[in-house]
Design a protein around this motif. Structure first.
Motif, PDB file in Angstrom:
ATOM      1  N   GLY B  67       0.809  -1.212   0.000  1.00 61.01           N
ATOM      2  CA  GLY B  67       0.000   0.000   0.000  1.00 61.01           C
ATOM      3  C   GLY B  67       0.847   1.270   0.000  1.00 61.01           C
ATOM      4  O   GLY B  67       1.779   1.413  -0.785  1.00 61.01           O
ATOM      5  N   MET B  68       0.533   2.141   0.942  1.00 59.62           N
ATOM      6  CA  MET B  68       1.148   3.476   0.925  1.00 59.62           C
ATOM      7  C   MET B  68       2.598   3.514   1.403  1.00 59.62           C
ATOM      8  O   MET B  68       3.227   4.566   1.385  1.00 59.62           O
ATOM      9  CB  MET B  68       0.340   4.432   1.810  1.00 59.62           C
ATOM     10  N   VAL B  71       5.653   5.531  -0.089  1.00 60.64           N
ATOM     11  CA  VAL B  71       5.782   6.982  -0.105  1.00 60.64           C
ATOM     12  C   VAL B  71       6.812   7.470   0.923  1.00 60.64           C
ATOM     13  O   VAL B  71       7.377   8.556   0.791  1.00 60.64           O
ATOM     14  CB  VAL B  71       4.397   7.632   0.105  1.00 60.64           C
ATOM     15  N   TYR B  74      10.042   8.762  -0.314  1.00 63.11           N
ATOM     16  CA  TYR B  74      10.078  10.121  -0.854  1.00 63.11           C
ATOM     17  C   TYR B  74       9.837  11.172   0.228  1.00 63.11           C
ATOM     18  O   TYR B  74      10.245  12.317   0.083  1.00 63.11           O
ATOM     19  CB  TYR B  74       9.028  10.286  -1.951  1.00 63.11           C
ATOM     20  N   LEU B  75       9.125  10.758   1.296  1.00 63.63           N
ATOM     21  CA  LEU B  75       8.826  11.729   2.352  1.00 63.63           C
ATOM     22  C   LEU B  75      10.101  12.123   3.098  1.00 63.63           C
ATOM     23  O   LEU B  75      10.292  13.283   3.466  1.00 63.63           O
ATOM     24  CB  LEU B  75       7.806  11.148   3.343  1.00 63.63           C
ATOM     25  N   LEU B  79      11.432  15.893   3.777  1.00 64.18           N
ATOM     26  CA  LEU B  79      11.644  16.479   5.103  1.00 64.18           C
ATOM     27  C   LEU B  79      13.016  17.148   5.177  1.00 64.18           C
ATOM     28  O   LEU B  79      13.156  18.247   5.710  1.00 64.18           O
ATOM     29  CB  LEU B  79      11.557  15.402   6.183  1.00 64.18           C
ATOM     30  N   TRP B 228      -6.411   1.208   4.509  1.00 66.13           N
ATOM     31  CA  TRP B 228      -5.232   1.813   5.126  1.00 66.13           C
ATOM     32  C   TRP B 228      -4.582   0.776   6.026  1.00 66.13           C
ATOM     33  O   TRP B 228      -5.134   0.373   7.035  1.00 66.13           O
ATOM     34  CB  TRP B 228      -5.644   3.043   5.930  1.00 66.13           C
ATOM     35  N   GLN B 229      -3.413   0.322   5.625  1.00 62.27           N
ATOM     36  CA  GLN B 229      -2.744  -0.701   6.411  1.00 62.27           C
ATOM     37  C   GLN B 229      -1.243  -0.484   6.323  1.00 62.27           C
ATOM     38  O   GLN B 229      -0.628  -0.766   5.299  1.00 62.27           O
ATOM     39  CB  GLN B 229      -3.095  -2.091   5.861  1.00 62.27           C
ATOM     40  N   VAL B 230      -0.696   0.089   7.378  1.00 61.43           N
ATOM     41  CA  VAL B 230       0.761   0.244   7.385  1.00 61.43           C
ATOM     42  C   VAL B 230       1.298  -0.343   8.677  1.00 61.43           C
ATOM     43  O   VAL B 230       0.636  -0.330   9.711  1.00 61.43           O
ATOM     44  CB  VAL B 230       1.198   1.726   7.307  1.00 61.43           C
ATOM     45  N   ARG B 232       3.267   0.473  11.506  1.00 63.48           N
ATOM     46  CA  ARG B 232       3.575   1.823  12.005  1.00 63.48           C
ATOM     47  C   ARG B 232       5.068   2.034  12.241  1.00 63.48           C
ATOM     48  O   ARG B 232       5.613   3.084  11.927  1.00 63.48           O
ATOM     49  CB  ARG B 232       2.796   2.074  13.301  1.00 63.48           C
ATOM     50  N   TRP B 235       6.744   2.574   8.901  1.00 60.69           N
ATOM     51  CA  TRP B 235       6.433   3.901   8.329  1.00 60.69           C
ATOM     52  C   TRP B 235       7.395   4.958   8.894  1.00 60.69           C
ATOM     53  O   TRP B 235       8.049   5.683   8.158  1.00 60.69           O
ATOM     54  CB  TRP B 235       4.979   4.255   8.644  1.00 60.69           C
ATOM     55  N   ALA B 236       7.505   4.992  10.215  1.00 62.70           N
ATOM     56  CA  ALA B 236       8.367   5.997  10.845  1.00 62.70           C
ATOM     57  C   ALA B 236       9.835   5.721  10.526  1.00 62.70           C
ATOM     58  O   ALA B 236      10.599   6.625  10.162  1.00 62.70           O
ATOM     59  CB  ALA B 236       8.137   6.008  12.350  1.00 62.70           C
ATOM     60  N   THR B 239      10.796   6.477   6.842  1.00 59.39           N
ATOM     61  CA  THR B 239      10.879   7.913   6.580  1.00 59.39           C
ATOM     62  C   THR B 239      12.202   8.458   7.082  1.00 59.39           C
ATOM     63  O   THR B 239      12.919   9.181   6.385  1.00 59.39           O
ATOM     64  CB  THR B 239       9.723   8.655   7.282  1.00 59.39           C
TER      65      THR B 239
END
Lengths: 93, 885
Positions: B67-68, B71, B74-75, B79, B228-230, B232, B235-236, B239
Motif C-alpha cells: 500500500g502506501m 511513499v 520520498y517523504l 523532510l 489503510w494498512q501500514v 507503524r 512507516w516511521a 521515513t
C-alpha cells in the motif's frame, strides 16, 4: 538626517520580518514530520476493530499535505529573500 | 509488441542523444556560455538521481505489496529539504569553504584529515556497488522473454556503454569542485525523461484505463490494497532512513554538496525538489492498483512497463522503458564517479605516496596518477557491478535491496551531523561509532538478507552464534517480533550514536581536529584559516613543482604568480607564508582530497601535521594582531578626538577674529562721532570772527560734553581691556551689602524726585561681604542706571531683592518695563550691543563690563527670563559673603 532615520526604521522592520521567516523555515520540517506521522494514528486494517480508513483517503491526505508544505516552503524561501551573499561579504571583509 | 531489436534501436538513439547533449553542454561551458548550467532548476533536476531504478520500478511493486508504504522513501528527502535551513545549508557551505570532494573527504577532513577514517568510509561506501548491479539487473529483467544468455549480454553492453560515458565526461577535470557539465546536463535530461515517463503512464492509467479520478479512487478502495494498512514502526523508520540516506549516500552527496555552486540553488531546490518527488509518486498507487487488476500474475516491480505493453500501448511502454533506463543510468554514472573519486583520493593516492620514499616533490607525475587511478576505479566499479550481477543473478525484490544499502550508508549520519554541529566530536569517536554501526548492520541486515543457509547457517539465525540467544541477528538483546529493517536500523544507529558520543567525550582530539572542528561548526561565523603550516620551512620551488603536477602547469603558475603579486614580489616566487600554504593546500584538496593534499604539502614543508607549538605560535600571532589592532583603534579614536578639538578651536578663533574686526570698526566709529563734532565746533570757534559770547559758550560746552563722552568711552574701554586681560587688581574689603546698594542708588539718583522708583528690602540686605566694593557698586550703578534709562513703563519701578543661597547671595534687579526681546538676550553682555538706544548716549559697554567684573569677583550676572520686565540676577559667591551675625 530625517530620511536616514526613516531608512533605518524600514531596514529594521525588513530584517525583523526576515528573521521571523527564517524561524518559520526552521519550524517547517518539524511540522512536516508531525503531519506525515499523523496517519499512524488512523485505524489500520488488521489492528483495530474499527473500520480501517480507505486508501484513497490516505492518498488524498498525504498529497494534499505534501503540496501545501511545498507551497509554504517556497513562500518562506521567497520571503527570506536572497540577502545572504551581502551578509557574507560583510562578514568576510 | 515491440521487438527487442526496435527497443535496442530506440535505446541507442536515446544514448546518442545523451552523448550529443553532453558534448554540446561541454562545448557551451568551454565557450563561457555555461551560466545556465548552474541554475537552480538544473541543480534540482540533478538531485533526482535519488529516484533510481528501484524507486522508478520498485515503488509500484512496493505499493502493490504494502500500500502506501512506498511513499516514505520520498517523504524522508522531502523532510530534509523542508529543513534545508538546518542541515543542508550548513553542509553545502562547508563543502564550498573546504573544497570537499566526497562524503569520505568531508568526514576525514573534519576529524583531522584522517586517512584511516577516509579509507574506512570509502570501503564501506564501495558496498554501494551493489546498487550499480541492481540497476544493471533492471535492464536484464526488463525483457522477460529474453534468455539468460541475452540478459547477460545486454547487461554487459550497457555496463560497457556506461563506463565509456562516465570516463568521457566524468574524468575530464581533476578538480572535483569544477562541475562536470556534460554529466550534469545528461542527468538533467534523464530526470525530465523519467518524470515524463512516469506521469505519462500514470495519466494513461487514470484517464485511459480507469476513466477519471473519481473512478480511479473507487477502484483503489475496492482493490486488495484498498484499506489503510501500514506497519507503524516501518512507516516511521523508513521515513527517517530515507532522510538519513538522502544526506549520506555518496552519489547524493556528490550532486548536492560537491557540485553545489551557490546558496540560491539550494534555496530553490528546497521547494522544487519536494515537488519533483511528489509528482514522481503521484501515480504510483493507481498504476499498482490497475496492475494488480489487469495482471494478477505479473511481477509488480515491472507494472510500469508491462501494463502499457499488455494493453498494446507500445510507444508508451518504450517511453516507460526509457524512463527506467534513465533512472538507472544517471544513478550509475554519478554513483560510479563519487566512488571513483573516493577510491582514488583516499586509497590509491595515499598508498602511492607512501610507496615512494622520495615523496611528492621529486619525481613522477601526480596529476597522471590521480587521473589514471580515477579512470581505473570507474572501470573497476562498473566491472565489479557487472560481475556481481552475473554471479548473484539479482532476483531480490528491488526495494528491499535498495533499503539495505540505505541502512548501510545511514551509519555515516552520527559522524556527519556530529561533525558539523558538535565541536566535541573526535576522530576516535567517529571511527568507533562507525565500526559498531557497520558491524551491527552487517550482522542484523546484510548477512540475513542472503537467506537462511546463504551466508549464515540457519542454526545461527534461530539460536544466535554459539547459542548466545541475545545476539540473534533478528532479535538483538531479545527484542523479538520487530520488522527486520526496523530492528536493524534501530540498533545499529542508536548504538552507533551512543558509542560515537561516549567515546568522543572521553577522548581528547588532536590539535588539527580541534581546528577543523571549530572551522566547520562555526562555518557561518568566520572563514579564517583552519590550520597553519609554519612559515619559511617549505621551499617554494618544490611546492611549485608539486602543484604543477596536480593542477597542471598553467594553472599552478597562475596561482603562484597571483600570489607573488599579492605579496608585492612580482617576477619572483612567492614566499611560502602560512596563508599561501593554506590556499595551496585547499586548491590541491579540491583535486586529490583534503587528507592527501595535507600529506603532500606536509612532505615538502617538513611536518606532516601541526604541532602544539605551532598552534601556540598561531594563537600568539593572532593575539598579537588583535592587540595591535586594539592599539590602532585606540589611536584612531584619540586622533578623531584631537581633530574634533582642533576643529572647535579653529572655529572659535575664526569667530574671535570676526569679533575683533567688528570691535575695531565699532570703536573707530564710536571715537569718530565725538571727534567730528569737536573738530567742527573748534574750527567754528577759531575761524568765525565776531561770534556772540552766548554761542561761544554753547559751542565750547558742546566740545566739553563730547570730550567727556570720549573720555568716558576711553575709560570704559580701558576698564574692559584691563578686566579682560586679567590685569585688574581687586581691592578686597569688608562691606555691608545694604551700604553698597545705598551708594549705588545715591550715585544714580542724587536728589529726590527721580522718575524711577526703587523698592528694596533693607532687612535682607544686612549681609556682610568681603569683596571689591568699588567694582561691585560699579555693577549695581550700571544696572540701576540701565533701568532708569530703558524702563519704558509709565511709572518705572525697580525692585531689588536679595536671596540667600547655599553658596552665596543672589540679587535680583527687576523692573516693570517690557524687558528684553528673546532674540536679544544672548547679545546683551557683548561689547557695543545697544538695544533701542537711539540717543547714542551709551557706548554699549556697560553690561559687558558688568559681566567681566562679576567674573573677576567669582560670581556671575545673568538675565532672568520669565519676569514681567527686564530682570538681572547678580550672584556673589559665599567665599566672599558672610552672613551678618
Amino acid at each position: 538626517m530625517a530620511s536616514q532615520r526613516e531608512g533605518g526604521v524600514f531596514l529594521e522592520q525588513r530584517s525583523y520580518r526576515r528573521r521571523r521567516m527564517i524561524d518559520g523555515a526552521r519550524l517547517l520540517p518539524v511540522i512536516a514530520a508531525w503531519l506525515f506521522m499523523l496517519p499512524l494514528l488512523w485505524p489500520s486494517a488488521g489492528v483495530n476493530t474499527q473500520e480501517p480508513r480507505a486508501l484513497s483517503d490516505a492518498l488524498a491526505y498525504v498529497f494534499t499535505v505534501w503540496l501545501a508544505l511545498t507551497l509554504v516552503s517556497g513562500l518562506f524561501v521567497f520571503l527570506i529573500g536572497n540577502v545572504e551573499p551581502e551578509k557574507d561579504r560583510k562578514d568576510g571583509s | 509488441m515491440t521487438s527487442l531489436n526496435a527497443l535496442v534501436l530506440v535505446c541507442l538513439i536515446y544514448v546518442a542523444l545523451l552523448f550529443g547533449v553532453a558534448f554540446a553542454a561541454e562545448r557551451a561551458a568551454a565557450r563561457g556560455r555555461g551560466g545556465w548550467l548552474r541554475s537552480p532548476v538544473i541543480f534540482t533536476l540533478s538531485l533526482s538521481i535519488y529516484c533510481t531504478a528501484w524507486t522508478f520500478y520498485g515503488a509500484v511493486g512496493n505499493a502493490a505489496r504494502s500500500g502506501m508504504e512506498f511513499v516514505t522513501i520520498y517523504l524522508g528527502p522531502s523532510l530534509v529539504l523542508f529543513g534545508w535551513w538546518w542541515i543542508l545549508r550548513k553542509l553545502v557551505r562547508i563543502g564550498r569553504a573546504q573544497g570537499v570532494t566526497s562524503i569520505a573527504d568531508l568526514i576525514s577532513s573534519r576529524f583531522g584529515k584522517s586517512n584511516s577514517l577516509a579509507i574506512f568510509i570509502t570501503v564501506f561506501a564501495a558496498l554501494q556497488m551493489q546498487s550499480v548491479t541492481l540497476s544493471l539487473s533492471v535492464f536484464a529483467e526488463a525483457d522477460p522473454n529474453a534468455t539468460t544468455f541475452d540478459k547477460g549480454r545486454v547487461a554487459f553492453w550497457i555496463a560497457f556503454g556506461l563506463a565509456i560515458f562516465t570516463l568521457m565526461f566524468g574524468t575530464r577535470n581533476l578538480n572535483a569542485n569544477e562541475r562536470q557539465h556534460g554529466i550534469v546536463i545528461a542527468i538533467a535530461v534523464e530526470a525530465v525523461v523519467k518524470l515524463i515517463a512516469l506521469l505519462a503512464v500514470g495519466i494513461f492509467v487514470v484517464w485511459g484505463l480507469a476513466g477519471g479520478i473519481t473512478e480511479m479512487m473507487s477502484r483503489i478502495n475496492t482493490s486488495e490494497i484498498g484499506q489503510w494498512q501500514v506497519d507503524r514502526s516501518r512507516w516511521a523508520t523508513l521515513t527517517f532512513l530515507a532522510a538519513a540516506a538522502f544526506l549520506c549516500l555518496p552519489r547524493m552527496f556528490q550532486v548536492m554538496v560537491v557540485e553545489n555552486d551557490n546558496d540560491e540553488q539550494l534555496r530553490m531546490a528546497s521547494w522544487m525538489f519536494p515537488t519533483y518527488l511528489m509528482l514522481m509518486s503521484l501515480f504510483v498507487v493507481p498504476i499498482a492498483v490497475m496492475g494488480l487488476e489487469q495482471l494478477p500474475d505479473g511481477n509488480p516491480d515491472l507494472f510500469v512497463l508491462t501494463l502499457p505493453l499488455t494493453l498494446g500501448q507500445d510507444s508508451l511502454a518504450v517511453l516507460a522503458f526509457l524512463g527506467g533506463f534513465s533512472s538507472a543510468t544517471s544513478m550509475v554514472i554519478v554513483a560510479t564517479l563519487a566512488l571513483a573519486t573516493m577510491v582514488s583520493n583516499h586509497i590509491v593516492m595515499p598508498i602511492w605516496l607512501a610507496a615512494r620514499e622520495d615523496g611528492a616533490s621529486v619525481s613522477g607525475d601526480v596529476r597522471d596518477v590521480v587521473m589514471t587511478s580515477r579512470r581505473i576505479s570507474v572501470g573497476l566499479i562498473i566491472g565489479l557491478g557487472y560481475l556481481y550481477y552475473q554471479f548473484s543473478g539479482g532476483s531480490a525484490a528491488l526495494a528491499a535491496m535498495g533499503l539495505i544499502s540505505f541502512a548501510g550508508v545511514a551509519q555515516f549520519l552520527p559522524a556527519l551531523l556530529g561533525g558539523i554541529f558538535w565541536r566535541g566530536a573526535t576522530r576516535l569517536g567517529a571511527l568507533s561509532g562507525l565500526a559498531v554501526g557497520f558491524v551491527i548492520w552487517v550482522w542484523t541486515l546484510l548477512l540475513p538478507s542472503f537467506g537462511a543457509g546463504g551466508v549464515l547457517p540457519s542454526e545461527v539465525l534461530v539460536n544466535g552464534p554459539w547459542g548466545i540467544s541475545w545476539l540473534r541477528p533478528g532479535a538483538m538483546f531479545g527484542f523479538e517480533g520487530l520488522d527486520r529493517m526496523v530492528h536493524s536500523v534501530w540498533w545499529s544507529l542508536s548504538l552507533n550514536f551512543i558509542v560515537f558520543w561516549s567515546v568522543s567525550i572521553f577522548t581528547f582530539p588532536r590539535p588539527l581536529e580541534r581546528l577543523q572542528g571549530a572551522q566547520m561548526v562555526n562555518v557561518f561565523f568566520h572563514h579564517g584559516p583552519a590550520q597553519s603550516w609554519s612559515a619559511g620551512v617549505a621551499e617554494t620551488e618544490d611546492l611549485l613543482i608539486m602543484a604543477q603536477r596536480i593542477l597542471g602547469a598553467d594553472e599552478a603558475r597562475l596561482l603562484f604568480r597571483n600570489q607573488a603579486i599579492e605579496q608585492d614580489v612580482p617576477d619572483q616566487l612567492p614566499e611560502p607564508t602560512p596563508a599561501f600554504l593554506q590556499k595551496l593546500e585547499r586548491e590541491l584538496a579540491a583535486s586529490v582530497g583534503a587528507a592527501t593534499a595535507h600529506a603532500m604539502v606536509g612532505q615538502i614543508t617538513g611536518g606532516a601535521g601541526v604541532s602544539v607549538a605551532e598552534l601556540m605560535a598561531v594563537a600568539d600571532e593572532s593575539a598579537q594582531i588583535l592587540e595591535y589592532s586594539n592599539q590602532l583603534e585606540a589611536k584612531s579614536t584619540e586622533l578623531t578626538r584631537t581633530a574634533r578639538q582642533l576643529r572647535q578651536a579653529n572655529s572659535k578663533l575664526t569667530q574671535l577674529s570676526v569679533q575683533k574686526d567688528a570691535f575695531l570698526s565699532q570703536i573707530s566709529h564710536e571715537l569718530r562721532t565725538p571727534m567730528t563734532s569737536i573738530r567742527a565746533f573748534s574750527e567754528i570757534l577759531r575761524d568765525t570772527e565776531g561770534l556772540a559770547a552766548q554761542d561761544q559758550t554753547r559751542y565750547a560746552s558742546i566740545i566739553h560734553d563730547e570730550t567727556v563722552r570720549l573720555t568716558r568711552l576711553l575709560d570704559d574701554l580701558l576698564d574692559l581691556s584691563v578686566l579682560e586681560n586679567g590685569q585688574v587688581t581687586l581691592n578686597h574689603q569688608m562691606a555691608n551689602l545694604g551700604d553698597v546698594l545705598d551708594r549705588a542708588v545715591q550715585t544714580v539718583q542724587p536728589g529726590p524726585g527721580a522718575a524711577l522708583k526703587i523698592t528694596r528690602d533693607t532687612v535682607d540686605e544686612q549681609v556682610t561681604l568681603e569683596t571689591d566694593v568699588d567694582r561691585l557698586s560699579q555693577v549695581f550703578i550700571n544696572l540701576i542706571s540701565n533701568a532708569a534709562k530703558y524702563c519704558n513703563s509709565e511709572r518705572p519701578e525697580l525692585n531689588i531683592s536679595v536671596v540667600q543661597q547655599r553658596d552665596g547671595v543672589a540679587l535680583d534687579f527687576i523692573d516693570n518695563g517690557h524687558g528684553i526681546a528673546r532674540a536679544d538676550r544672548s547679545v546683551i553682555f557683548e561689547k557695543f550691543s545697544r538695544l533701542g538706544d537711539s540717543d547714542g548716549s551709551g557706548a554699549g559697554l556697560g553690561l559687558a563690563i558688568c559681566s567681566e567684573i562679576m567674573q573677576r569677583l567669582g560670581g556671575s550676572i545673568q538675565y532672568l527670563p520669565g519676569m514681567e520686565g527686564a530682570a538681572f540676577r547678580v550672584f556673589i559667591p559665599n567665599a566672599r559673603a558672610l552672613a551678618a551675625q
